[in-house]
Design an enzyme around this catalytic site. Structure first.
Site, PDB file in Angstrom:
ATOM      1  N   HIS A  55       0.820  -1.206   0.000  1.00  0.00           N
ATOM      2  CA  HIS A  55       0.000   0.000   0.000  1.00  0.00           C
ATOM      3  C   HIS A  55       0.859   1.263   0.000  1.00  0.00           C
ATOM      4  O   HIS A  55       0.364   2.344   0.312  1.00  0.00           O
ATOM      5  CB  HIS A  55      -0.909   0.014   1.226  1.00  0.00           C
ATOM      6  CG  HIS A  55      -1.745  -1.205   1.375  1.00  0.00           C
ATOM      7  ND1 HIS A  55      -2.626  -1.617   0.404  1.00  0.00           N
ATOM      8  CD2 HIS A  55      -1.814  -2.136   2.367  1.00  0.00           C
ATOM      9  CE1 HIS A  55      -3.224  -2.729   0.806  1.00  0.00           C
ATOM     10  NE2 HIS A  55      -2.736  -3.070   1.982  1.00  0.00           N
ATOM     11  N   HIS A 217      -7.166  -4.399  -0.987  1.00  0.00           N
ATOM     12  CA  HIS A 217      -6.524  -5.678  -1.280  1.00  0.00           C
ATOM     13  C   HIS A 217      -7.194  -6.368  -2.464  1.00  0.00           C
ATOM     14  O   HIS A 217      -6.914  -7.526  -2.750  1.00  0.00           O
ATOM     15  CB  HIS A 217      -6.592  -6.608  -0.068  1.00  0.00           C
ATOM     16  CG  HIS A 217      -6.114  -5.993   1.194  1.00  0.00           C
ATOM     17  ND1 HIS A 217      -6.970  -5.382   2.081  1.00  0.00           N
ATOM     18  CD2 HIS A 217      -4.873  -5.886   1.717  1.00  0.00           C
ATOM     19  CE1 HIS A 217      -6.277  -4.917   3.109  1.00  0.00           C
ATOM     20  NE2 HIS A 217      -5.000  -5.203   2.912  1.00  0.00           N
TER      21      HIS A 217
END
Length: 331
Positions: A55, A217
């Site tokens: 991320h 995700h």
């Protein structure tokens, strides 16, 4: 799928080594995947965070003056272990206590809970706030309740600024909770991401499909639909967030148009243009607008829109100086 990697199993280790090599103000705890400030302030509350890698610049990109004192990196899309989180908490503690900012994913919440108990046994005063700003879905594959996504960065900023200003642990925790209560986010994916170990898309989207309400995700969203023009994408995301927050004309907000890792900045500015037009038309004042990659999903093409209702206290904290690899705010 081509990627700039050596061995996929070394992905996180080599990334963290590269980050420390590029930023002398950071250091890596020996034998861990934890990044902390090289000069942890004494007598200030330490704000820390962590979560799965992939991320970036979240989480370690926000370690520095005015934001986080430490961040722990798990494997790609996997929570850091409780042991590593506990080491981070203890290393970051300057004597005034530690606030953990946790995204609402089951692994993160469980491991942070365990790590807080471990650190408290060592005499550290630990508090936690859980960020659940994703307005798209109430429950998902990885959460009970809403997911924590890009609004987390505003929690880092405000809590870190309050700590840097000398706020005690109660005050820092209060400010963090205030942001959580006033922030919402919704995202969209145009493509899947590709994890280093798998080397292929984690889900399939046809050329003429997009996924609304996607998680960071690649978790399913609320609707798979035909590709939309930029303004329709912006309207869909913004409407969902404004409806959730019940923002009214005359109120003030901060916005983030966030890239998911594979979207050109030019396209994010096209979305920002529409977001600004809409808010102006509805009489909502924009204190500040952030555009860029703040919380990504590896190389996913897509974006999210975050809106945070602010008042004088929050604008002062958001405007306070910060110096981190991923975000700098000047006086």
């Amino acid at each position: 799928m081509k990627k700039i990697v050596n061995e996929p199993t070394d992905y996180v280790d080599e990334m963290l080594d590269g980050m420390v090599a590029a930023h002398s103000e950071l250091r890596r705890l020996d034998g861990t995947d934890v990044i902390v400030r090289a000069d942890v302030p004494t007598d200030d509350v330490a704000v820390v965070s962590g979560g799965g890698s992939g991320h970036e610049p979240t989480h370690a990109g926000y370690v520095g003056d005015g934001m986080l004192a430490g961040a722990a990196a798990g494997a790609v899309f996997t929570s850091p272990t409780a042991d590593q989180l506990a080491e981070m908490i203890q290393a970051a503690d300057g004597g005034a206590g530690v606030l953990c900012v946790v995204k609402n994913y089951e692994g993160d919440v469980m491991n942070f809970d365990t790590s807080a108990e471990m650190a408290e046994l060592e005499g550290v005063d630990v508090r936690q706030v859980v960020v659940d700003d994703d307005v798209a879905v109430e429950d998902s594959l990885y959460t009970s309740g809403r997911r924590g996504v890009c609004g987390t960065i505003l929690v880092h900023k405000c809590a870190g600024a309050k700590a840097a200003a000398g706020g005690d642990l109660d005050e820092v925790e209060r400010v963090a909770e205030k942001v959580v209560e006033n922030v919402g986010t919704m995202g969209v994916a145009f493509t899947s991401c590709v994890t280093p170990e798998k080397g292929e898309p984690t889900f399939e989207l046809a050329e003429d499909e997009i996924e609304l309400g996607i998680g960071i995700h690649g978790e399913p969203g609320v609707e798979r639909t035909e590709t939309m023009a930029a303004d329709e994408v912006a309207d869909t995301l913004l409407d969902a967030v404004l409806d959730d927050l019940d923002v009214e004309s005359g109120e003030e907000v901060v916005t983030i148009v966030n890239g998911m890792g594979g979207t050109p900045l030019s396209e994010l500015y096209i979305v920002q243009r529409r977001v600004a037009e809409r808010l102006d038309a509805e009489g909502i004042d924009v204190h500040d607008a952030w555009v860029g990659d703040y919380m990504t999903s590896l190389d996913m093409m897509g974006c999210s829109v975050t809106v945070c209702r602010v008042d004088d206290e929050l604008t002062e904290l958001l405007d306070a100086p910060a110096e981190t690899p991923a975000l700098t705010v000047r006086e």
